[in-house]
Write an enzyme that holds these catalytic residues in place. Structure first.
Site, short mmCIF file in Angstrom:
data_model
loop_
_atom_site.label_atom_id
_atom_site.label_comp_id
_atom_site.label_asym_id
_atom_site.label_seq_id
_atom_site.Cartn_x
_atom_site.Cartn_y
_atom_site.Cartn_z
CE LYS A 18 5.51 3.23 0.16
NZ LYS A 18 6.35 2.16 -0.41
NE ARG A 76 8.85 -3.37 -4.51
CZ ARG A 76 8.19 -2.46 -3.80
NH1 ARG A 76 8.85 -1.63 -3.02
NH2 ARG A 76 6.88 -2.38 -3.86
N PRO A 130 0.84 -1.21 0.00
CG PRO A 130 -0.66 -1.54 1.73
CD PRO A 130 0.64 -2.03 1.18
CD GLU A 131 2.49 2.84 -4.52
OE1 GLU A 131 2.57 4.00 -4.97
OE2 GLU A 131 2.72 1.82 -5.19
#
Ligand SMILES: [Zn+2]
Length: 264
Positions: A51, A251, A2-3
């Site tokens: 975050k 990533r 989640p950002e």
């Protein structure tokens, strides 16, 4: 993972559910905080920073949590089945007589004095979604980005010490919006271009928060992220996926080979 936009929406939901009413139940299933007793304390605010999530209490304490890869919070009516939250994956339960907030798979949990929040947040760059980011934080972000030298933009944007809040989605979408090749060195941009990039990230994530309030999270359209081999919404070229950082910390980076060409 989640950002910042999802964290902002989560903070708003928890704030609406908990603020202003003393807790009637608190369980922190975490080794360093397991004995903490929050019943009777009242949440004064729940906010996000990058975050990270900060739930502040009227007794001068702050519950700091982070979702890491798989975490999420759910809000249930107190007394309902899901509000029992007996599952082993539940890490935190905070409840008022009306609402029970359940934190699943949390990746980080600390109870600190509110005045000591900097001990858990001090390493972070400016929060791209902070109310004053466009006036204050962005200059700090530009300076931190400039310090990254020959580091690729995609990696610098993911580094929470540079700016806080972006993950793979908003890194990729921001670079696409600015037509930047993701592996452009940060030193190849001037300060105006760095500023434009950070303010673009803020705009896109802010829009996601607005849309998320009405349509739920993930409601906003994406141009490159998760669209491998599908046509670019701008030029029709198939989107491709590369990599930021070296394994095991690599990533995915989604980008358009036509719209985001390497610098000549
Ligand atoms: Zn394109």
């Amino acid at each position: 993972m989640p950002e910042g936009d999802i964290l902002r929406l989560t903070a708003e939901r928890l704030d609406a559910a908990l603020r202003g009413v003393p807790l009637v139940r608190s369980e922190l299933r975490w080794p360093s905080a397991g004995g903490a007793y929050l019943v009777g304390a009242t949440v004064t605010s729940c906010v996000s920073y990058g975050k990270h999530l900060l739930t502040r209490f009227d007794d001068g304490r702050t519950l700091h949590t982070h979702l890491r890869m798989d975490g999420y919070w759910r809000v249930h009516r107190t007394g309902s089945g899901p509000a029992q939250a007996r599952a082993v994956a539940v890490r935190a339960v905070l409840a008022t007589p009306a609402w029970t907030c359940v934190g699943w798979h949390l990746g980080m949990l600390d109870l600190v004095r509110t005045q000591d929040e900097q001990t858990v947040l001090g390493h972070l760059g400016p929060d791209v979604l902070a109310a004053d980011f466009a006036e204050e934080g962005v200059a700090d972000g530009v300076r931190r980005l400039a310090e990254q030298g020959d580091r690729p933009l995609c990696e610098a944007l993911l580094d929470q010490r540079v700016v806080a809040g972006l993950g793979t989605i908003w890194m990729a979408e921001s670079l696409f919006a600015r037509r930047l090749w993701p592996w452009t060195h940060t030193s190849a941009l001037d300060d105006d271009a760095r500023r434009d990039l950070l303010l673009t990230a803020r705009t896109l994530m802010g829009r996601s928060v607005s849309v998320g309030r009405s349509r739920g999270p993930q409601g906003v359209e994406r141009h490159v992220h998760g669209r491998n081999r599908r046509p670019c919404t701008r030029c029709g070229t198939p989107i491709t996926v590369g990599q930021a950082n070296r394994p095991p910390y690599d990533r995915p980076v989604f980008w358009c080979p036509s719209c985001q060409r390497p610098p000549a």
